[in-house]
Design a protein around this motif. Structure first.
Motif, PDB file in Angstrom:
ATOM      1  N   GLU A 119       0.833  -1.208   0.000  1.00  0.00           N
ATOM      2  CA  GLU A 119       0.000   0.000   0.000  1.00  0.00           C
ATOM      3  C   GLU A 119       0.864   1.253   0.000  1.00  0.00           C
ATOM      4  O   GLU A 119       0.653   2.164  -0.768  1.00  0.00           O
ATOM      5  N   VAL A 120       1.848   1.300   0.904  1.00  0.00           N
ATOM      6  CA  VAL A 120       2.717   2.480   1.000  1.00  0.00           C
ATOM      7  C   VAL A 120       4.152   1.989   1.182  1.00  0.00           C
ATOM      8  O   VAL A 120       4.421   1.119   2.012  1.00  0.00           O
ATOM      9  N   LEU A 121       5.063   2.530   0.374  1.00  0.00           N
ATOM     10  CA  LEU A 121       6.484   2.207   0.483  1.00  0.00           C
ATOM     11  C   LEU A 121       7.164   3.291   1.303  1.00  0.00           C
ATOM     12  O   LEU A 121       6.954   4.493   1.047  1.00  0.00           O
ATOM     13  N   CYS A 122       7.989   2.897   2.277  1.00  0.00           N
ATOM     14  CA  CYS A 122       8.548   3.879   3.219  1.00  0.00           C
ATOM     15  C   CYS A 122      10.056   3.737   3.333  1.00  0.00           C
ATOM     16  O   CYS A 122      10.610   2.628   3.226  1.00  0.00           O
ATOM     17  N   TRP A 123      10.710   4.844   3.555  1.00  0.00           N
ATOM     18  CA  TRP A 123      12.109   4.925   3.969  1.00  0.00           C
ATOM     19  C   TRP A 123      12.156   6.012   5.033  1.00  0.00           C
ATOM     20  O   TRP A 123      12.247   7.205   4.713  1.00  0.00           O
ATOM     21  N   GLY A 124      12.032   5.593   6.273  1.00  0.00           N
ATOM     22  CA  GLY A 124      11.883   6.577   7.337  1.00  0.00           C
ATOM     23  C   GLY A 124      10.585   7.349   7.160  1.00  0.00           C
ATOM     24  O   GLY A 124       9.501   6.764   7.010  1.00  0.00           O
ATOM     25  N   GLU A 125      10.685   8.662   7.155  1.00  0.00           N
ATOM     26  CA  GLU A 125       9.501   9.508   6.971  1.00  0.00           C
ATOM     27  C   GLU A 125       9.222   9.816   5.501  1.00  0.00           C
ATOM     28  O   GLU A 125       8.302  10.563   5.186  1.00  0.00           O
ATOM     29  N   LEU A 126      10.049   9.259   4.614  1.00  0.00           N
ATOM     30  CA  LEU A 126       9.796   9.375   3.182  1.00  0.00           C
ATOM     31  C   LEU A 126       8.824   8.270   2.771  1.00  0.00           C
ATOM     32  O   LEU A 126       9.081   7.087   3.021  1.00  0.00           O
ATOM     33  N   LEU A 151      15.025  15.508  -2.965  1.00  0.00           N
ATOM     34  CA  LEU A 151      14.905  14.933  -1.626  1.00  0.00           C
ATOM     35  C   LEU A 151      15.668  15.772  -0.609  1.00  0.00           C
ATOM     36  O   LEU A 151      15.206  15.975   0.522  1.00  0.00           O
ATOM     37  N   GLN A 152      16.822  16.283  -1.002  1.00  0.00           N
ATOM     38  CA  GLN A 152      17.592  17.142  -0.110  1.00  0.00           C
ATOM     39  C   GLN A 152      16.850  18.439   0.165  1.00  0.00           C
ATOM     40  O   GLN A 152      16.793  18.909   1.312  1.00  0.00           O
ATOM     41  N   MET A 153      16.250  19.022  -0.880  1.00  0.00           N
ATOM     42  CA  MET A 153      15.498  20.263  -0.706  1.00  0.00           C
ATOM     43  C   MET A 153      14.256  20.042   0.157  1.00  0.00           C
ATOM     44  O   MET A 153      13.788  20.965   0.834  1.00  0.00           O
ATOM     45  N   ALA A 154      13.731  18.805   0.153  1.00  0.00           N
ATOM     46  CA  ALA A 154      12.557  18.514   0.979  1.00  0.00           C
ATOM     47  C   ALA A 154      12.903  18.388   2.450  1.00  0.00           C
ATOM     48  O   ALA A 154      11.993  18.368   3.295  1.00  0.00           O
ATOM     49  N   GLY A 155      14.199  18.273   2.759  1.00  0.00           N
ATOM     50  CA  GLY A 155      14.601  18.238   4.158  1.00  0.00           C
ATOM     51  C   GLY A 155      15.272  16.956   4.597  1.00  0.00           C
ATOM     52  O   GLY A 155      15.634  16.829   5.772  1.00  0.00           O
ATOM     53  N   LEU A 156      15.451  15.977   3.705  1.00  0.00           N
ATOM     54  CA  LEU A 156      16.125  14.745   4.099  1.00  0.00           C
ATOM     55  C   LEU A 156      17.589  15.040   4.412  1.00  0.00           C
ATOM     56  O   LEU A 156      18.314  15.587   3.576  1.00  0.00           O
ATOM     57  N   THR A 157      18.018  14.692   5.589  1.00  0.00           N
ATOM     58  CA  THR A 157      19.405  14.953   5.990  1.00  0.00           C
ATOM     59  C   THR A 157      20.349  13.849   5.536  1.00  0.00           C
ATOM     60  O   THR A 157      21.558  14.046   5.485  1.00  0.00           O
ATOM     61  N   SER A 158      19.802  12.684   5.216  1.00  0.00           N
ATOM     62  CA  SER A 158      20.616  11.568   4.729  1.00  0.00           C
ATOM     63  C   SER A 158      20.144  11.182   3.339  1.00  0.00           C
ATOM     64  O   SER A 158      18.939  11.073   3.093  1.00  0.00           O
ATOM     65  N   SER A 191      20.743   1.938   3.585  1.00  0.00           N
ATOM     66  CA  SER A 191      20.115   1.614   4.859  1.00  0.00           C
ATOM     67  C   SER A 191      19.791   2.896   5.611  1.00  0.00           C
ATOM     68  O   SER A 191      20.479   3.919   5.481  1.00  0.00           O
ATOM     69  N   LEU A 192      18.735   2.843   6.415  1.00  0.00           N
ATOM     70  CA  LEU A 192      18.395   3.994   7.250  1.00  0.00           C
ATOM     71  C   LEU A 192      19.520   4.258   8.247  1.00  0.00           C
ATOM     72  O   LEU A 192      20.245   3.332   8.638  1.00  0.00           O
ATOM     73  N   PRO A 193      19.707   5.520   8.655  1.00  0.00           N
ATOM     74  CA  PRO A 193      20.804   5.826   9.593  1.00  0.00           C
ATOM     75  C   PRO A 193      20.800   4.938  10.830  1.00  0.00           C
ATOM     76  O   PRO A 193      21.854   4.493  11.285  1.00  0.00           O
ATOM     77  N   GLU A 194      19.596   4.643  11.391  1.00  0.00           N
ATOM     78  CA  GLU A 194      19.560   3.801  12.582  1.00  0.00           C
ATOM     79  C   GLU A 194      19.976   2.366  12.261  1.00  0.00           C
ATOM     80  O   GLU A 194      20.589   1.682  13.080  1.00  0.00           O
ATOM     81  N   GLU A 195      19.664   1.899  11.035  1.00  0.00           N
ATOM     82  CA  GLU A 195      20.093   0.565  10.634  1.00  0.00           C
ATOM     83  C   GLU A 195      21.601   0.512  10.450  1.00  0.00           C
ATOM     84  O   GLU A 195      22.249  -0.474  10.784  1.00  0.00           O
ATOM     85  N   GLN A 196      22.183   1.592   9.908  1.00  0.00           N
ATOM     86  CA  GLN A 196      23.630   1.659   9.770  1.00  0.00           C
ATOM     87  C   GLN A 196      24.308   1.608  11.134  1.00  0.00           C
ATOM     88  O   GLN A 196      25.334   0.958  11.317  1.00  0.00           O
ATOM     89  N   GLN A 197      23.696   2.291  12.127  1.00  0.00           N
ATOM     90  CA  GLN A 197      24.263   2.286  13.476  1.00  0.00           C
ATOM     91  C   GLN A 197      24.213   0.883  14.070  1.00  0.00           C
ATOM     92  O   GLN A 197      25.158   0.425  14.708  1.00  0.00           O
ATOM     93  N   ASP A 198      23.090   0.177  13.832  1.00  0.00           N
ATOM     94  CA  ASP A 198      22.974  -1.196  14.317  1.00  0.00           C
ATOM     95  C   ASP A 198      24.030  -2.082  13.675  1.00  0.00           C
ATOM     96  O   ASP A 198      24.645  -2.926  14.337  1.00  0.00           O
ATOM     97  N   ASP A 199      24.239  -1.898  12.359  1.00  0.00           N
ATOM     98  CA  ASP A 199      25.256  -2.684  11.663  1.00  0.00           C
ATOM     99  C   ASP A 199      26.644  -2.423  12.234  1.00  0.00           C
ATOM    100  O   ASP A 199      27.457  -3.333  12.383  1.00  0.00           O
ATOM    101  N   GLU A 200      26.900  -1.144  12.551  1.00  0.00           N
ATOM    102  CA  GLU A 200      28.210  -0.794  13.097  1.00  0.00           C
ATOM    103  C   GLU A 200      28.407  -1.436  14.461  1.00  0.00           C
ATOM    104  O   GLU A 200      29.492  -1.934  14.779  1.00  0.00           O
ATOM    105  N   GLU A 201      27.355  -1.446  15.285  1.00  0.00           N
ATOM    106  CA  GLU A 201      27.461  -2.083  16.596  1.00  0.00           C
ATOM    107  C   GLU A 201      27.691  -3.580  16.460  1.00  0.00           C
ATOM    108  O   GLU A 201      28.452  -4.188  17.211  1.00  0.00           O
TER     109      GLU A 201
END
Length: 677
Positions: free
Chosen positions: A125-132, A201-208, A223-233
């Motif tokens: 129904e809806v495809l998401c990447w964070g708040e996108l 996307l950058q102009m819309a406010g996405l920081t990553s 990957s979402l920033p939080e997923e990247q952090q999990d991978d790093e851990e």
């Protein structure tokens, strides 16, 4: 989503294409079963809309044939035949749905979406990447609930990435999935659309940045920033034992994709080449000793024909080997040795021996040190012409006692990983520099400037940029930017240089081209135009899905070519024994063939003749890599059907451009039919 409409009525096709394209589907159309089968064989479709009444093979028979060939794509029969027997026949043939004409557009769209949800391609129904968020049912994209206005191509790209979050898409695949069959864009169109999507996307406010570039491979959803952090851990918990290719691109969210990939490729390539150079040393010393013995026999007039031929063969191979290791001046010395050995007569043997001894001494001197790997690439040929004078390689000749007084740029370090590629602009015009500084952030570029050639050289000593924009004239000096251009392209040939000049006449353009500039722009030039050219040069064609077969008896050159071409995405098969050529050709089924001329057993001219005389392989592009620079050999190569002729030492950037040019001329029929001779 890519749909195929099979319908023989032009008006019906036009109406369907217009309606479904407005829903942001990519649409191809076929007017009969034969053309439809050809499209299905060469493209991947998410759904087929199929008329029943077609010329030749009818729709139900075509549907049955597709199922027999194991095609699982959903098929919707769209027809004016509403008899229950026709419906039953359609479903028994393997159709997934049956819609009769006339139809309601809303119902047809609903049935298409239902089939897509049930098919292999899940339509959420809806495809998401964070708040996108992307809503495929209403063709809407929002970020933090605010709508984004994307072009149809940008929308389709984003939808494709969101549907396949970890899949890597090369440019050709994106062209196949996003552009319809009647559109003929170049692969650069993909870069343009991805850049436009990122900017919005950058102009819309996405920081990553959600779209990740994997250098030499393609694009994928990051990957979402939080997923990247999990991978790093997880990596830390695993004591750093997890080292995938994606680590180069995801280890720090602040790194840009292309810069990270380029740095990883650079480090790996340099390490590989240095290791190869060490392994080459023992063979090199044996070859130089053989040449020394031949010269000694020549001095005493005791050099027989076999010894002479053996020495010529060694010198010939050294042309390619030394050039491949980035020592073009040494390769040129090997070429001169080969020529002297070939031309010397009994009368002139003593003079030839003295000349050969001098050349061999210089060659030993140049090969006593490891090559300077300022960039992971072959350097350009030994000399470049500038007007009527020769500009020769200076670093090596200085070490061998040459008294040339040209200034040498030290091999400064590559730029560290930063958030943007670094571009150095060398220009003293403030009316140009200020707009360029203002425009740089829009292109994700870190711009540094130098107002004169002295400052430019100082900056280059401390840090090497990813690209250079160079003006040719400066008000405070009589020195031309051409001098610096010549030095840069001799020592760092793979760093792109864009030349700016107020003179756009043919003579100036030829002069700049001879020195190796990558692009020429005439002033006045818009900053956006300059950055567009720079971006194109910094993002070469990626993920080249092509198979290359290289046949050369010089194993060192083969290894080096593999090391240079495979990181670009090429699948390289290297063959040192030409007697195994035909078996290797049939097994690998290459897209392009590269042949040396002089080889034991069968030479390259003979192999090319064999290929071009076989109906199954006659369209295979053939490039010669040869140290023979004489016109007679060149004419022989072209006469037997060669598509191109490249002199050794091979310049990597030139070789890749020649390969891409020939691959771009492959016909669809050859690509499809070449699977088996």
């Amino acid at each position: 989503m890519r749909l195929l409409i099979i319908e023989d009525d032009q008006d019906t096709v036009a109406a369907l294409v217009g309606f479904l394209s407005a829903q942001l589907f990519t649409i191809d159309a076929a007017h009969n079963a034969k053309s439809a089968l050809a499209l299905v064989e060469t493209n991947q479709y998410d759904l087929i809309v199929l008329d029943v009444v077609l010329p030749g093979l009818d729709g139900i028979s075509l549907c049955r044939q597709l199922r027999t060939e194991n095609q699982r794509v959903p098929i919707l029969l769209l027809t004016a035949k509403d008899d229950p027997a026709d419906r039953v026949a359609g479903f028994e043939a393997g159709a997934d749905d049956y819609v009769t004409k006339p139809y309601e557009r809303s119902e047809l769209l609903a049935r298409i979406r239902a089939l897509l949800r049930r098919g292999d391609t899940e339509l959420t129904e809806v495809l998401c990447w964070g708040e996108l968020q992307l809503d495929p049912n209403h063709c809407q994209v929002t970020y933090q609930s605010k709508p984004l206005h994307l072009t149809p191509k940008e929308y389709k790209l984003l939808e494709l990435f969101l549907r396949h979050p970890r899949r890597i898409f090369d440019r050709q695949t994106l062209l196949d999935r996003i552009w319809s069959i009647d559109e003929c864009p170049s692969e650069e169109a993909v870069t343009t659309q991805v850049r436009g999507l990122r900017r919005k996307l950058q102009m819309a406010g996405l920081t990553s940045n959600p779209i990740e570039t994997l250098y030499g491979l393609g694009y994928r959803l990051r990957s979402l920033p939080e997923e990247q952090q999990d991978d790093e851990e997880m990596r830390k918990e695993g004591n750093g034992t997890l080292h995938s290719q994606s680590d180069h691109f995801q280890s720090a969210p602040s790194q840009t994709d292309s810069t990270s990939g380029m740095d990883a490729d650079y480090t790996a390539a340099v390490a590989t080449i240095q290791q190869m150079w060490q392994g080459f040393q023992e063979r090199l010393q044996e070859q130089l000793a053989t040449l020394e013995q031949a010269i000694a026999h020549l001095t005493t007039s005791s050099l027989d024909s076999n010894q002479r031929q053996h020495a010529q063969t060694i010198a010939h191979r050294l042309i390619g080997s030394l050039g491949a290791f980035g020592i073009p001046h040494a390769a040129e010395l090997a070429r001169q040795i080969e020529r002297v050995l070939n031309a010397s007569t009994a009368v002139l043997q003593s003079e030839s021996a003295v000349q050969l001894a001098t050349l061999l001494q210089q060659l030993r001197c140049l090969t006593q040190r490891s090559p300077m790997f300022a960039v992971p690439s072959s350097e350009s040929a030994g000399t470049r012409r500038h007007g009527d004078r020769e500009i020769e390689e200076d670093t090596e000749t200085r070490r061998c006692g040459d008294t040339g007084n040209q200034e040498v740029l030290a091999a400064s370090p590559r730029p560290p990983l930063t958030a943007s590629p670094m571009v150095l602009m060398i220009d003293d015009d403030p009316n140009m520099l200020e707009p360029m500084q203002a425009e740089a952030p829009n292109w994700a570029v870190h711009l540094e400037t130098a107002s004169n050639l002295i400052n430019a050289r100082e900056r280059l000593q401390s840090r090497m940029p990813n690209a250079i924009v160079l003006d040719l004239t400066f008000s405070n000096t009589t020195e031309s930017g051409l001098t610096l251009l010549a030095q840069l392209k001799r020592q760092f040939p793979t760093i792109p240089v864009v030349v700016l000049s107020g003179q756009g006449d043919l003579g100036k353009r030829v002069e700049v081209a001879r020195l190796g500039a990558n692009a020429f722009l005439q002033k006045p030039a818009m900053p956006s135009e300059v950055f567009q050219v720079v971006t194109q040069l910094l993002n070469p064609i990626e993920a080249i899905a092509a198979k290359l077969l290289i046949v050369d008896d010089d194993s060192v050159l083969l290894t080096r070519l593999q090391a240079n071409l495979e990181p670009r995405g090429f699948q390289v098969t290297a063959l040192a024994d030409p007697t195994l050529f035909w078996q290797c050709l049939e097994v690998t089924c290459p897209d392009l063939l590269l042949l040396d001329i002089s080889m034991p057993g069968f030479n390259g001219i003979e192999l090319c003749q064999v290929v071009k005389s076989d109906p199954h392989w006659s369209q295979l592009p053939v490039l010669f890599l040869s140290a023979h620079a004489d016109a007679n050999t060149l004419h022989q190569a072209l006469a037997v059907g060669a598509d191109d002729y490249i002199l050794k030492p091979v310049v990597e950037a030139d070789l890749i451009q020649r390969i891409l040019k020939r691959l771009g001329q492959l016909s669809d029929s050859f690509t499809v039919e070449k699977s088996r001779p």
